[in-house]
Design an enzyme around this catalytic site. Structure first.
Site, mmCIF file in Angstrom:
data_model
loop_
_atom_site.group_PDB
_atom_site.id
_atom_site.type_symbol
_atom_site.label_atom_id
_atom_site.label_comp_id
_atom_site.label_asym_id
_atom_site.label_seq_id
_atom_site.Cartn_x
_atom_site.Cartn_y
_atom_site.Cartn_z
ATOM 1 N N ASP A 89 0.832 -1.199 0.000
ATOM 2 C CA ASP A 89 0.000 0.000 0.000
ATOM 3 C C ASP A 89 0.870 1.253 0.000
ATOM 4 O O ASP A 89 1.511 1.572 1.005
ATOM 5 C CB ASP A 89 -0.907 -0.003 1.232
ATOM 6 C CG ASP A 89 -1.799 1.226 1.322
ATOM 7 O OD1 ASP A 89 -2.083 1.824 0.262
ATOM 8 O OD2 ASP A 89 -2.203 1.592 2.439
ATOM 9 N N ASP A 283 -1.724 5.640 -5.373
ATOM 10 C CA ASP A 283 -1.971 4.778 -4.227
ATOM 11 C C ASP A 283 -2.301 3.355 -4.679
ATOM 12 O O ASP A 283 -3.398 3.089 -5.159
ATOM 13 C CB ASP A 283 -3.113 5.352 -3.389
ATOM 14 C CG ASP A 283 -3.497 4.474 -2.207
ATOM 15 O OD1 ASP A 283 -2.742 3.529 -1.892
ATOM 16 O OD2 ASP A 283 -4.550 4.730 -1.598
#
Length: 442
Positions: A89, A283
């Site tokens: 992440d 992201d």
């Protein structure tokens, strides 16, 4: 943020040059494509690694998963090592693993069985766009079987309770936050995982991601190789052509500056501040391309106008309904490509990344055996633009923290393996340069 400059698209002829197995593109001006293998201490990169600290080929294909369920890497945590799959992440900064049983995970990190685990006595809680967790901060040793050589001592959040974080069908038990310390919880004194790797193993402060999944497939229960997380630089076999860089505007999330969006060849003609309202970030932990509300509405209107489908349920655009075709039909031909223009590191220039319908009109599952159904891989956002896995799956993305920039190149997995890559190859190769150099009007 400064007002965005006018952008003039200048079409350069991109000629594929094949030398052995390496393909590159001739442009009038070539961007910087140096590959960082070992830091020389001055922010530059060397093309060799005599110490053997970094072996990129060992890291190739070390990710599994897809954009719907997330991309994860296997890690060994504690002493003796307990193996867990950890979600990658780039939109958060805590390294956290399940430390208690949960109905949607098969196993967890048992802190009592690790002789090297120590609790700091601090509690920690993190809330994401979807889901949250709470736990305690600790310290332990971690190694990555298909990562940099060596064992590191890192901050680890032991997740004791969560809500909406672990979901049905996932095959990971923790999260690897790769963003900057300012996002770490409970505060920036908690050194993020990759910062610790760079300090303790001496690798360059660069990592890169290739994500090759075919999108969410609810009918699939088996995860196949999903891509690569290269720590310490970029592996040239994972991308084609040149790497185009955009500045990291602020070091918290990986924040970039978007200049404009196009649907097909149609400019949305919004003030560039609309695209960057609050922030625009890259992201990997977010599935979709998320757009500020005004931008999302303008994009849907433009797609509706340019689509070959006259009427479409509003539920499809809102993400509450699927669109289905007879099995074997190709829906992607009905939809336009999308283009995001990013400021280049030379601030008088910009470049675009193009998102094909194969990436944002995503296959989901069979309904009755005669239909193929799809979802819209774009959603509205109240907290800025998020360039998520839907977009990243088409590209090899270099997170060059040393020079405060993000690089985009055409991923080598576009055109290999899965059925969507095959279609992408047929559809795209005659427009094979995803990037066109852009210059401001003089």
């Amino acid at each position: 943020m400064d007002t965005c400059p006018p952008v003039l698209s200048v079409r350069f002829t991109a000629v594929q040059v094949v030398e052995g197995s390496h393909a590159s593109w001739n442009h009038i001006t070539q961007p910087d494509t140096r590959i960082a293998l070992k830091s020389d201490g001055s922010g530059l990169s060397l093309a060799s690694d005599p110490t053997g600290t970094v072996n990129f080929l060992d890291m190739v294909n070390n990710l599994q998963g897809d954009s719907g369920r997330g991309y994860y890497i296997e890690m060994s945590i504690g002493t003796p090592g307990q193996k867990l799959n950890i979600l990658v992440d780039t939109g958060s900064s805590n390294f956290a693993v399940a430390a208690a049983a949960h109905q949607f995970i098969t196993h967890y990190f048992n802190t009592a069985l690790s002789s090297t685990y120590s609790s700091t006595g601090r509690t920690v809680a993190v809330r994401y766009t979807q889901g949250n967790w709470e736990g305690e901060l600790g310290i332990d040793r971690v190694s990555i079987p298909r990562g940099p050589n060596g064992t590191i001592t890192i901050n680890i959040a032991a997740i004791l309770s969560s809500d909406g974080f672990f979901l049905p069908g996932i095959n990971w038990q923790g999260i690897l936050g790769l963003a900057y310390p300012v996002l770490a919880r409970p505060d920036s004194s908690v050194e993020p995982f990759f910062n610790s790797v760079v300090k303790q193993l001496g690798i360059p402060d660069i990592f890169s991601l290739q994500m090759c999944g075919a999108g969410l497939s609810a009918s699939s229960t088996t995860d196949t190789t999903g891509g690569s997380l290269i720590m310490g630089g970029a592996e040239p076999t994972l991308y084609r052509g040149s790497v185009w860089y955009t500045p990291i505007i602020e070091e918290w999330y990986y924040q970039v500056e978007v200049l404009k969006l196009e649907v097909g060849d149609q400019n949305l003609n919004l003030d560039c501040r609309e695209y960057n309202m609050d922030k625009a970030i890259v992201d990997s932990g977010t599935t979709l391309l998320r757009l500020p509300v005004n931008v999302f509405n303008a994009l849907v209107e433009a797609i509706t106008r340019s689509s070959l489908i006259e009427e479409f349920s509003s539920g499809f655009w809102e993400g509450t309904k699927l669109a289905c075709w007879m099995k074997g039909e190709n829906p992607w031909r009905f939809f336009p490509k999308l283009s995001i223009y990013l400021r280049a590191t030379n601030t008088s220039e910009s470049f675009r990344i193009t998102i094909l319908p194969q990436l944002y009109i995503q296959p989901i599952t069979d309904v009755d055996g005669t239909l193929d159904c799809f979802r819209f891989g774009v959603s509205s956002s109240t907290n800025g633009m998020v360039i998520g896995a839907t977009v990243m799956e088409g590209f090899y993305v270099v997170f060059d923290r040393t020079q405060q920039r993000l690089g985009f190149a055409l991923s080598s997995c576009a055109g290999q393996g899965s059925y969507w890559c095959h279609l992408l190859q047929l559809y795209v190769c005659k427009y094979f340069a995803f990037y066109e150099k852009l210059q401001q009007k003089s």
